[in-house]
Design a protein around this motif. Structure first.
Motif, mmCIF file in Angstrom:
data_model
loop_
_atom_site.group_PDB
_atom_site.id
_atom_site.type_symbol
_atom_site.label_atom_id
_atom_site.label_comp_id
_atom_site.label_asym_id
_atom_site.label_seq_id
_atom_site.Cartn_x
_atom_site.Cartn_y
_atom_site.Cartn_z
ATOM 1 N N SER A 249 0.845 -1.195 0.000
ATOM 2 C CA SER A 249 0.000 0.000 0.000
ATOM 3 C C SER A 249 0.878 1.241 0.000
ATOM 4 O O SER A 249 1.873 1.310 0.721
ATOM 5 C CB SER A 249 -0.918 -0.001 1.228
ATOM 6 O OG SER A 249 -1.814 -1.095 1.152
ATOM 7 N N SER A 250 0.525 2.192 -0.830
ATOM 8 C CA SER A 250 1.398 3.345 -1.025
ATOM 9 C C SER A 250 0.601 4.640 -0.999
ATOM 10 O O SER A 250 -0.628 4.646 -1.078
ATOM 11 C CB SER A 250 2.148 3.216 -2.355
ATOM 12 O OG SER A 250 1.236 3.128 -3.431
ATOM 13 N N GLU A 251 1.351 5.745 -0.895
ATOM 14 C CA GLU A 251 0.775 7.084 -0.887
ATOM 15 C C GLU A 251 1.365 7.870 -2.047
ATOM 16 O O GLU A 251 2.577 7.840 -2.263
ATOM 17 C CB GLU A 251 1.072 7.807 0.431
ATOM 18 C CG GLU A 251 0.502 7.115 1.654
ATOM 19 C CD GLU A 251 0.907 7.810 2.940
ATOM 20 O OE1 GLU A 251 1.781 8.702 2.866
ATOM 21 O OE2 GLU A 251 0.360 7.478 3.996
ATOM 22 N N VAL A 252 0.508 8.556 -2.789
ATOM 23 C CA VAL A 252 0.955 9.371 -3.907
ATOM 24 C C VAL A 252 0.266 10.725 -3.821
ATOM 25 O O VAL A 252 -0.805 10.856 -3.238
ATOM 26 C CB VAL A 252 0.652 8.704 -5.266
ATOM 27 C CG1 VAL A 252 1.410 7.406 -5.411
ATOM 28 C CG2 VAL A 252 -0.840 8.459 -5.432
ATOM 29 N N SER A 257 1.710 10.235 -11.107
ATOM 30 C CA SER A 257 1.457 8.956 -11.782
ATOM 31 C C SER A 257 1.958 7.816 -10.899
ATOM 32 O O SER A 257 2.903 7.986 -10.126
ATOM 33 C CB SER A 257 2.148 8.919 -13.148
ATOM 34 O OG SER A 257 1.680 9.964 -13.973
ATOM 35 N N VAL A 258 1.337 6.659 -11.046
ATOM 36 C CA VAL A 258 1.733 5.505 -10.246
ATOM 37 C C VAL A 258 1.496 4.235 -11.062
ATOM 38 O O VAL A 258 0.577 4.169 -11.878
ATOM 39 C CB VAL A 258 0.938 5.457 -8.912
ATOM 40 C CG1 VAL A 258 -0.557 5.264 -9.173
ATOM 41 C CG2 VAL A 258 1.465 4.358 -8.004
ATOM 42 N N ASP A 294 -2.374 7.515 -14.449
ATOM 43 C CA ASP A 294 -1.780 8.821 -14.728
ATOM 44 C C ASP A 294 -2.675 9.926 -14.167
ATOM 45 O O ASP A 294 -3.900 9.824 -14.210
ATOM 46 C CB ASP A 294 -1.611 8.995 -16.236
ATOM 47 C CG ASP A 294 -0.839 10.253 -16.580
ATOM 48 O OD1 ASP A 294 -0.052 10.705 -15.733
ATOM 49 O OD2 ASP A 294 -1.022 10.782 -17.699
ATOM 50 N N ASP A 295 -2.028 10.978 -13.644
ATOM 51 C CA ASP A 295 -2.738 12.151 -13.131
ATOM 52 C C ASP A 295 -3.823 11.729 -12.134
ATOM 53 O O ASP A 295 -5.008 11.967 -12.325
ATOM 54 C CB ASP A 295 -3.349 12.946 -14.291
ATOM 55 C CG ASP A 295 -3.878 14.307 -13.853
ATOM 56 O OD1 ASP A 295 -3.462 14.776 -12.779
ATOM 57 O OD2 ASP A 295 -4.699 14.894 -14.581
ATOM 58 N N ASN A 316 -6.374 -13.965 -4.952
ATOM 59 C CA ASN A 316 -6.290 -12.515 -5.135
ATOM 60 C C ASN A 316 -5.580 -11.882 -3.957
ATOM 61 O O ASN A 316 -5.540 -12.445 -2.850
ATOM 62 C CB ASN A 316 -7.678 -11.905 -5.326
ATOM 63 C CG ASN A 316 -8.536 -12.009 -4.089
ATOM 64 O OD1 ASN A 316 -8.384 -11.254 -3.143
ATOM 65 N ND2 ASN A 316 -9.459 -12.983 -4.079
ATOM 66 N N THR A 317 -5.053 -10.724 -4.210
ATOM 67 C CA THR A 317 -4.398 -9.904 -3.186
ATOM 68 C C THR A 317 -4.753 -8.445 -3.453
ATOM 69 O O THR A 317 -4.818 -8.027 -4.607
ATOM 70 C CB THR A 317 -2.874 -10.085 -3.203
ATOM 71 O OG1 THR A 317 -2.566 -11.453 -2.932
ATOM 72 C CG2 THR A 317 -2.212 -9.216 -2.139
ATOM 73 N N SER A 318 -4.978 -7.699 -2.379
ATOM 74 C CA SER A 318 -5.383 -6.300 -2.509
ATOM 75 C C SER A 318 -4.332 -5.380 -1.907
ATOM 76 O O SER A 318 -3.537 -5.781 -1.044
ATOM 77 C CB SER A 318 -6.730 -6.057 -1.816
ATOM 78 O OG SER A 318 -7.752 -6.844 -2.401
ATOM 79 N N MET A 319 -4.346 -4.139 -2.363
ATOM 80 C CA MET A 319 -3.501 -3.091 -1.805
ATOM 81 C C MET A 319 -4.318 -1.801 -1.777
ATOM 82 O O MET A 319 -5.294 -1.649 -2.520
ATOM 83 C CB MET A 319 -2.213 -2.902 -2.613
ATOM 84 C CG MET A 319 -2.398 -2.600 -4.095
ATOM 85 S SD MET A 319 -2.595 -0.848 -4.498
ATOM 86 C CE MET A 319 -1.016 -0.217 -4.005
ATOM 87 N N TYR A 320 -3.914 -0.892 -0.913
ATOM 88 C CA TYR A 320 -4.635 0.381 -0.773
ATOM 89 C C TYR A 320 -3.780 1.507 -1.328
ATOM 90 O O TYR A 320 -2.614 1.667 -0.946
ATOM 91 C CB TYR A 320 -4.975 0.660 0.684
ATOM 92 C CG TYR A 320 -5.937 1.821 0.855
ATOM 93 C CD1 TYR A 320 -7.306 1.619 0.784
ATOM 94 C CD2 TYR A 320 -5.477 3.120 1.062
ATOM 95 C CE1 TYR A 320 -8.201 2.667 0.922
ATOM 96 C CE2 TYR A 320 -6.354 4.175 1.199
ATOM 97 C CZ TYR A 320 -7.713 3.942 1.136
ATOM 98 O OH TYR A 320 -8.588 4.985 1.266
ATOM 99 N N LEU A 321 -4.375 2.277 -2.226
ATOM 100 C CA LEU A 321 -3.701 3.442 -2.800
ATOM 101 C C LEU A 321 -4.276 4.697 -2.141
ATOM 102 O O LEU A 321 -5.473 4.971 -2.243
ATOM 103 C CB LEU A 321 -3.905 3.500 -4.310
ATOM 104 C CG LEU A 321 -3.249 4.692 -5.030
ATOM 105 C CD1 LEU A 321 -1.733 4.608 -4.908
ATOM 106 C CD2 LEU A 321 -3.672 4.744 -6.493
#
Length: 650
Positions: A249-252, A257-258, A294-295, A316-321
């Motif tokens: 899980s990441s922060e942008v 863009s990610v 993007d954006d 399945n595997t989930s992540m939080y953006l």
């Protein structure tokens, strides 16, 4: 095996009748290991009406049955003339007279693979090449029977086969690289089919996903020889996805863009799909798939799920953006008008990441508490007129700030201010009434003695009113001064009435500053007399000095019109103030302090004993000295021949 064939051949001959035709029996397919030997079993028949002439002979051809095409001769019973590749390699094991044409080929190589035809020669014209053939396959490694599909966690059997068609050599089988297998089991078997023999060894175990791609081997060797043959296979084990790897899980930041990566461990490769909630954003059949955003906006924030499905299972595997962004403009109440005493709930809501702090400000000053949330409620209990003003909600986080404001207008009944009073002035009495209220109060004066209500300009009372915001000011002037009545109360009886839509109030105004006014008159009178006396004394002193200098006898100095001396009284609306009257007389300076009173027009008024004199405008005062000669350097004589001095007021 060969002995069994020899016993079976007579039985076959008895079974067949005398009318049988040309016929041969050979194995359709037969295999052998390279550099070993092979025995091709063979039994032939010919018509019973034919009598062999000088015995029966036989020939083995390689490749084709037609002599006219000169096929290579593998074996020939009449002579030893054979093809070079078969010299010293072939031997007839069967008895042709017994219709047994079994052939032994030794030290065979890959070049000996092919079809073999037998030709019977009974003498004379009774020569016949049988169209049936035995096809030899020379192997350089054993064969392993692998199931079409190997599934993880299901029992698996692998069988290794090696031909055993060489009577002088018996093979042995070993399995290789089985140390890592869980509880392997081994078994052997021997199969005879169509007069050919095959030896086999079976390996049984339960494969795991970890075994996918690993090597297994079957080794065949012949004891007392150097012949060794090996066959290796790579296990292709089908298994459901056992791991799905995605970004942590990441922060942008908003607008950046990610790339989200997903890798699935399964066999065969799965169908990978990226899901955002119930929406499928991307899919592909591969071992890994990347989703590019993007954006990004706050709407992109949420849970992203990677799903892998290959038919054998799904995972399945989930992540939080998390999308970081500064606070949005807060949503607050609309501007409002409320009644004093009401209770209010002021709302402020916004969005931001991280959650912003919300601060309430009133007219730039902090009110309430600072809230670290996207919603803040400021409760105002029983609002007072002081609650009137601009309210601002300020939202802040590490990425920026935003604010919104609105106004609260508090309406309330009029309130009389302390500055409301009646004051004695030179012309009479001045009454001022000051009040606050919202809406702004209406001010009226009531003269109880005259039973008159004053709410508009009247020449007798100089009614004046002014409004500034929520404050109203009313003023009237009474021409006659207040006098005390027998009981000591003021003669002025003025009521101030203030009102708006929320209330009315009437107050008797207090008369103030009477003593201060009388004191100013007394001080002014005494001061004026003192100044005049001082000037007369000074003039006499100067006159006496001049007389002494000229040797003339002393003469009295007579002042003309002493009543022309005035004290300046300047208009001042609020306070009595002091003015210094500086008098220059013959180079000497004298100061007298006069206390002024407020005049209506700001003009000069007589003071003390001179108060009864008619008002005149004073530019300067003239003093005439009889029989006195001016001193040298003193001011000159006027046109009328009189001596004079100037008294200047600064």
């Amino acid at each position: 095996t060969m002995w069994c064939l020899e016993l079976l051949l007579p039985l076959l001959l008895i079974i067949r009748n005398a009318d049988s035709q040309w016929n041969v029996w050979v194995p359709r397919d037969i295999t052998a290991m390279t550099n070993s030997c092979v025995v091709i079993p063979c039994t032939f028949m010919y018509p019973s009406s034919i009598r062999p002439y000088r015995g029966i002979h036989g020939i083995w051809y390689y490749g084709q049955p037609y002599p006219q095409l000169f096929p290579p001769v593998v074996f020939k019973s009449r002579t030893e003339v054979v093809h070079e590749s078969y010299k010293g390699r072939t031997k007839l094991l069967g008895d042709l007279n017994q219709r047994n044409c079994t052939l032994l080929i030794g030290n065979i190589g890959a070049e000996h693979s092919g079809r073999y035809y037998f030709r019977a020669d009974l003498g004379g014209a009774n020569i016949y090449t049988y169209p049936d053939f035995a096809e030899l396959k020379v192997l350089d490694q054993p064969s392993i029977d692998v199931p079409e599909e190997i599934v993880s966690d299901e029992n698996l059997e692998l069988t290794c086969y090696v031909p055993d068609n060489c009577p002088d050599m018996t093979p042995e089988i070993q399995w290789m690289y089985t140390d890592y297998l869980p509880d392997p089991e081994f078994s052997s078997d021997y199969v005879e089919e169509g007069n050919t023999a095959v030896m086999s060894s079976t390996l049984a175990f339960v494969p795991r996903p970890m075994h996918n791609g690993q090597l297994l081997g079957c080794r065949v060797y012949y004891p007392n020889t150097t012949l060794v043959y090996e066959r290796l296979i790579s296990l292709d084990i089908k298994y459901a996805p056992r791991s799905v790897w995605v970004n942590v899980s990441s922060e942008v930041m908003e607008g950046s863009s990610v790339t989200l990566h997903c890798e699935v461990d399964s066999n065969p490769p799965p169908r990978i799909s990226w899901m955002f909630g119930e929406q499928e954003l991307l899919w592909d059949t591969a071992s890994n798939v990347s989703l590019f955003l993007d954006d990004v906006t706050p709407q992109n924030e949420g849970i992203y799920t990677c799903v892998g499905d290959n038919g054998f299972g799904a995972m399945n595997t989930s992540m939080y953006l998390s999308v970081r962004y500064p606070p949005r403009e807060p949503v607050v109440n609309e501007s409002m008008t409320v009644l004093e005493g009401s209770s209010l709930a002021l709302h402020c809501s916004t969005q931001g990441n991280p959650a912003p702090t919300l601060t309430w400000l009133k007219d730039g000053e902090l009110v309430g508490t600072i809230t670290a949330d996207e919603l803040s409620v400021l409760e105002v209990i029983e609002v007072t007129p002081q609650g009137d003003g601009q309210y601002r909600c300020l939202a802040e986080n590490e990425h920026g700030r935003a604010s919104s404001s609105f106004n609260i207008t508090v309406e309330y009944a009029p309130v009389l201010l302390e500055e409301s009073k009646c004051t004695v002035v030179r012309e009479g009495v001045q009454c001022v009434c000051m009040a606050t209220g919202n809406p702004e109060p209406i001010i009226e004066f009531y003269l109880a003695d005259l039973n008159i209500t004053i709410n508009e300009t009247d020449n007798r009372y100089n009614f004046y009113t002014h409004t500034d915001g929520h404050m109203s000011t009313g003023m009237i002037k009474l021409r006659e001064k207040g006098e005390r009545v027998n009981n000591g109360g003021p003669a002025v009886n003025v009521h101030c009435s203030i009102s708006n839509m929320y209330g009315r109030q009437s107050v008797l105004l207090e008369l103030q500053q009477e003593k201060k006014y009388m004191m100013a008159v007394i001080v002014g009178t005494i001061g004026g007399v003192a100044v005049i006396a001082f000037i007369i004394a000074a003039v006499r002193y100067v006159g006496q000095n001049n007389k002494k200098e000229n040797g003339n006898p002393r003469q009295d100095v007579v002042l003309e019109n002493p009543a022309l001396f005035y004290s300046a009284v300047k208009k001042d609306k609020q306070n009595l103030r002091k003015k210094v009257l500086k008098t220059e007389l013959l180079g000497s300076k004298f100061n007298s302090i006069l206390e002024e009173t407020t005049g209506e027009d700001g003009d000069f008024q007589p003071v003390g004993p001179m108060a009864g004199l008619e008002r005149q405008e004073l530019n300067y005062a003239s003093l005439e000295f009889i029989g006195v000669r001016p001193r040298e350097g003193a001011p000159g004589r006027g046109d009328d021949g009189g001596n004079y001095m100037e008294i200047k007021a600064k």
